[in-house]
Design an enzyme around this catalytic site. Structure first.
Site, PDB file in Angstrom:
ATOM      1  N   PHE A 147     -36.200 -34.223   4.251  1.00 41.51           N
ATOM      2  CA  PHE A 147     -35.679 -34.238   2.888  1.00 41.51           C
ATOM      3  C   PHE A 147     -34.902 -35.542   2.719  1.00 41.51           C
ATOM      4  CE2 PHE A 147     -32.543 -33.692  -0.420  1.00 41.51           C
ATOM      5  CZ  PHE A 147     -33.317 -33.195  -1.449  1.00 41.51           C
ATOM      6  N   ASP A 232     -31.700 -42.035   8.256  1.00 38.10           N
ATOM      7  CA  ASP A 232     -31.135 -41.452   7.038  1.00 38.10           C
ATOM      8  C   ASP A 232     -29.923 -40.620   7.435  1.00 38.10           C
ATOM      9  OD1 ASP A 232     -30.432 -39.978   4.832  1.00 38.10           O
ATOM     10  OD2 ASP A 232     -32.480 -39.460   4.257  1.00 38.10           O
ATOM     11  N   LYS A 261     -23.447 -39.875  -0.115  1.00 38.43           N
ATOM     12  CA  LYS A 261     -22.636 -38.668  -0.188  1.00 38.43           C
ATOM     13  C   LYS A 261     -21.169 -38.937   0.138  1.00 38.43           C
ATOM     14  CE  LYS A 261     -26.440 -35.421   0.213  1.00 38.43           C
ATOM     15  NZ  LYS A 261     -26.533 -35.198  -1.233  1.00 38.43           N
TER      16      LYS A 261
END
Length: 406
Positions: A147, A232, A261
């Protein structure tokens, strides 16, 4: 049961969202109005312990005083110029983040998906301009269960039908192999391979932790074949797993970090691609950008985030509290829980189907004042702010035990 005025207001707010906001989410039925530390309060005045942290965007908790102060001070000076001009905050932020990562250059963006898209562009440009891959032929190896975001390019190499189906045609140039299988990565590499793009721990998949040595093997494979290793770390990075980056757990340094984030301190969107000059230097003026990327407000908050991470305090807290949480959660295995996966203060808890779905457990925990999020039907994810206390974790696990006990 008598309906109260606050119940009516909650219902009205949710109905207004349903009427005027696209239904791309299925939130739990709670309307949050305030937050502080690890706790939030809804419009009815009920408090909840936040065990989601906005998917790690709130690693430092709600309204951390140091981050609010940095944002407030900058709000009184300058918020946006665009990169058409220089601003007095970008350089110091980029220098600090580059040092934290042990790299030369930073390319600032806003969202995690933008960071991934930027990393893809950088990898392709590097393949054509440095490695010598024929134009249009570059390939990137990814992992099943990944994801990396929701853009059309990214969902094109997802194997999640809910993310992918109905949004094609998709961008070519990606090869997906089983997650955790380093040999499959090597077998997929050929002369046109630009990069391997991997989550060191797969978050959306349910906090899936690869076998020991997987990241080291990827590093060796990429070195052997002259391929970029792109990590990532948007969810796993910035102290979540007890180290600054999840790659640190195996002593591995990728060629490219993708960050987001928590980098924005839970205050605003901020993401970045961080790499050495021989990689990130392939991007030329005019080839990539963002109106808000590198804005001074984000720079001020991001700099304070990096300063907080540099002390090591949050990494240490995440590891110690994660050890504590893991011990408590494992006591539930065989009592409504089938599996627990945990790295630092980040856990995936698989619910026994005989008890119910992850969504059903999340709804029951909501009623008990605990916020979690389900994924892939049977899993709930636990990722509390790193400022949480051990006693608060104990209380939350006790609420989960009571839910599972029926």
């Amino acid at each position: 049961m008598t309906t109260t005025a606050t119940d009516d207001v909650t219902t009205e707010i949710i109905a207004a969202e349903d009427a005027h906001v696209a239904h791309n989410y299925h939130p739990l039925p709670v309307v949050i109005a305030r937050g502080e530390g690890a706790w939030v309060t809804d419009i009815e005045g009920k408090r909840y312990l936040d065990l989601l942290s906005a998917y790690s965007a709130l690693n430092f908790g709600h309204r951390h005083p140091a981050l609010v102060a940095a944002a407030t001070e900058q709000l009184g000076r300058l918020t946006l110029t665009s990169r058409a001009f220089h601003n007095d905050r970008l350089g110091s932020f980029a220098a600090a983040l580059a040092e934290l990562c042990g790299k030369d250059l930073v390319l600032p963006m806003n969202t995690g998906a933008e960071a991934v898209e930027t990393g893809i562009k950088v990898a392709r440009a590097w393949a054509y301009r440095v490695k010598g891959v024929a134009t249009g032929a570059a390939k990137i190896v990814v992992a099943d269960g990944n994801f990396h975001g929701r853009t059309t390019t990214i969902v094109g190499f997802s194997d999640d039908p809910q993310a992918r189906d109905g949004f094609g045609p998709f961008t070519p140039g990606f090869v997906s192999v089983p997650y955790g299988d380093a040999a499959a990565i090597e077998a997929a590499i050929d002369q046109n391979t630009a990069a391997v793009l991997i989550e060191p721990i797969q978050g959306e998949a349910g906090v899936v932790i690869p076998p020991e040595g997987y990241l080291r093997a990827i590093r060796e494979i990429c070195d052997r074949h002259r391929v970029l290793f792109i990590a990532d770390e948007i969810q796993s990075g910035l102290a979540r797993v007890g180290t600054t980056f999840a790659c640190d757990r195996e002593g591995v340094v990728p060629d490219v970090y993708l960050l987001g984030k928590a980098l924005g301190g839970g205050i605003l969107p901020l993401s970045a691609v961080v790499a050495d000059r021989d990689v990130l230097g392939v991007i030329r003026p005019g080839e990539h950008g963002s109106t808000f990327g590198g804005n001074p407000l984000a720079d001020a908050v991001g700099l304070r985030v990096v300063e907080m991470l540099s002390s090591g305090e949050f990494q240490t807290r995440a590891q110690a509290l994660g050890d504590h949480l893991g011990a408590k959660l494992r006591e539930l295995v065989g009592h409504g829980v089938t599996t627990v996966r945990i790295a630092g203060l980040w856990a995936g808890v698989d619910i026994d189907p005989a008890i119910g779905t992850g969504r059903e457990v999340a709804e029951k925990l909501l009623a008990r004042g605990v916020l979690v999020k389900d994924t892939h039907r049977q899993t709930i994810r636990i990722a509390p702010p790193l400022v949480i206390r051990a006693t608060e974790l104990d209380w939350a696990v006790e609420q989960l035990r009571l839910v599972l006990a029926g």
